[in-house]
Design an enzyme around this catalytic site. Structure first.
Site, PDB file in Angstrom:
ATOM      1  N   SER A  48       4.013   9.985 -14.780  1.00 46.91           N
ATOM      2  CA  SER A  48       2.724  10.207 -15.448  1.00 46.91           C
ATOM      3  C   SER A  48       2.349  11.685 -15.464  1.00 46.91           C
ATOM      4  O   SER A  48       2.903  12.482 -14.719  1.00 46.91           O
ATOM      5  CB  SER A  48       1.611   9.454 -14.724  1.00 46.91           C
ATOM      6  OG  SER A  48       1.894   8.090 -14.670  1.00 46.91           O
TER       7      SER A  48
HETATM    8  N1  SAH Z   1       4.763   6.588  -9.822  1.00 48.87           N
HETATM    9  C1  SAH Z   1       5.964   6.981 -10.530  1.00 48.87           C
HETATM   10  C2  SAH Z   1       5.967   6.553 -11.969  1.00 48.87           C
HETATM   11  C3  SAH Z   1       6.446   5.223 -12.087  1.00 48.87           C
HETATM   12  S1  SAH Z   1       6.776   4.583 -13.681  1.00 48.87           S
HETATM   13  C4  SAH Z   1       6.162   8.458 -10.477  1.00 48.87           C
HETATM   14  O1  SAH Z   1       5.275   9.178  -9.964  1.00 48.87           O
HETATM   15  O2  SAH Z   1       7.210   8.895 -10.916  1.00 48.87           O
HETATM   16  C5  SAH Z   1       6.670   2.890 -13.164  1.00 48.87           C
HETATM   17  C6  SAH Z   1       7.766   2.460 -12.227  1.00 48.87           C
HETATM   18  O3  SAH Z   1       7.512   1.107 -11.876  1.00 48.87           O
HETATM   19  C7  SAH Z   1       9.154   2.499 -12.831  1.00 48.87           C
HETATM   20  O4  SAH Z   1       9.998   3.245 -12.013  1.00 48.87           O
HETATM   21  C8  SAH Z   1       9.569   1.039 -12.883  1.00 48.87           C
HETATM   22  O5  SAH Z   1      10.952   0.826 -12.674  1.00 48.87           O
HETATM   23  C9  SAH Z   1       8.750   0.445 -11.754  1.00 48.87           C
HETATM   24  N2  SAH Z   1       8.502  -0.988 -11.807  1.00 48.87           N
HETATM   25  C10 SAH Z   1       8.220  -1.776 -12.879  1.00 48.87           C
HETATM   26  N3  SAH Z   1       8.048  -3.052 -12.505  1.00 48.87           N
HETATM   27  C11 SAH Z   1       8.237  -3.087 -11.158  1.00 48.87           C
HETATM   28  C12 SAH Z   1       8.195  -4.121 -10.187  1.00 48.87           C
HETATM   29  N4  SAH Z   1       7.931  -5.397 -10.499  1.00 48.87           N
HETATM   30  N5  SAH Z   1       8.433  -3.782  -8.889  1.00 48.87           N
HETATM   31  C13 SAH Z   1       8.706  -2.506  -8.548  1.00 48.87           C
HETATM   32  N6  SAH Z   1       8.763  -1.491  -9.421  1.00 48.87           N
HETATM   33  C14 SAH Z   1       8.528  -1.777 -10.718  1.00 48.87           C
END
Ligand code: SAH
Length: 196
Positions: free
Chosen positions: A42
């Site tokens: 983000s």
């Molecule tokens: N907070 C992160 C951004 C994450 S984007 C940062 O600072 O970089 C959202 C993330 O959630 C992705 O990596 C995706 O793979 C993960 N995600 C999606 N569904 C999920 C689930 N059910 N359990 C764990 N991770 C999940």
């Protein structure tokens, strides 16, 4: 947590450190950027906003659950201002890359799991704070259950592409309150209590 402390720390923490692809050169822009596997990191202003909204306690003792480790950028901000951070990521490679980065930064209060975070991480519940960085069509019931009394959760809720950023609080009687904030756009939370 004081907003000034959070901003000071974020200014020191280089976002480029968390991006290992051709978008690294855009790391200083306040924009969401791809981190591989169809996922995104983000924009820093939103990460700050969400972290501040989560309202970590001043003495850095909050026990935090984070869903969606991704690059580990948000995890670093949480770990800096809290007690233990339990972070769950469903994509193994992303989790491993984030682990390598966060270890290099010296954090020893972060615990990692590869798996479906829509189910939370029951073994360490209840949590004082829960940060969800992927979007759910509704708040996963498991996450509400794993939030302790007096706890707070920040989560984007709504359809794909546009969601409402919600602050969910659980009072001492276990009653749940929802406060809506900005409109945001996150990748989907997949899994049992998320999207298919
Ligand atoms: N907070 C992160 C951004 C994450 S984007 C940062 O600072 O970089 C959202 C993330 O959630 C992705 O990596 C995706 O793979 C993960 N995600 C999606 N569904 C999920 C689930 N059910 N359990 C764990 N991770 C999940």
């Amino acid at each position: 947590m004081l907003y000034k402390d959070l901003v000071d720390f974020a200014n020191k923490l280089k976002r480029s450190f968390f991006i290992d692809n051709e978008f690294k050169k855009y790391a200083e822009l306040d924009r969401a950027l791809p981190i591989g596997h169809g996922q995104t990191i983000s924009q820093p202003s939103l990460v700050l906003k969400m972290t501040f909204l989560l309202d970590l306690v001043q003495d850095k003792s909050s026990k935090v659950l984070e869903i969606g480790t991704g690059s580990g950028y948000q995890t670093a901000l949480l770990a800096e201002f809290s007690g233990p951070v339990f972070t769950v990521e469903r994509v193994k490679e992303l989790s491993e890359e984030a682990q390598a980065r966060l270890k290099q930064l010296g954090y020893s209060n972060i615990f990692y799991k590869v798996g479906d975070g829509s189910e939370g991480w029951i073994e360490n519940a209840p949590y004082d704070r829960i940060m969800v960085t992927a979007a759910a069509s509704k708040v996963p019931v498991e996450l509400i259950d794993q939030l302790g009394a007096g706890g707070k959760m920040v989560i984007p809720v709504g359809p794909k592409h546009i969601q409402e950023l919600q602050l969910i609080t659980k009072d001492q009687d276990g009653k749940v309150h929802v406060q809506s904030n900005d409109m945001v756009s996150f990748v989907e939370l997949k899994g049992k209590y998320g999207w298919e």
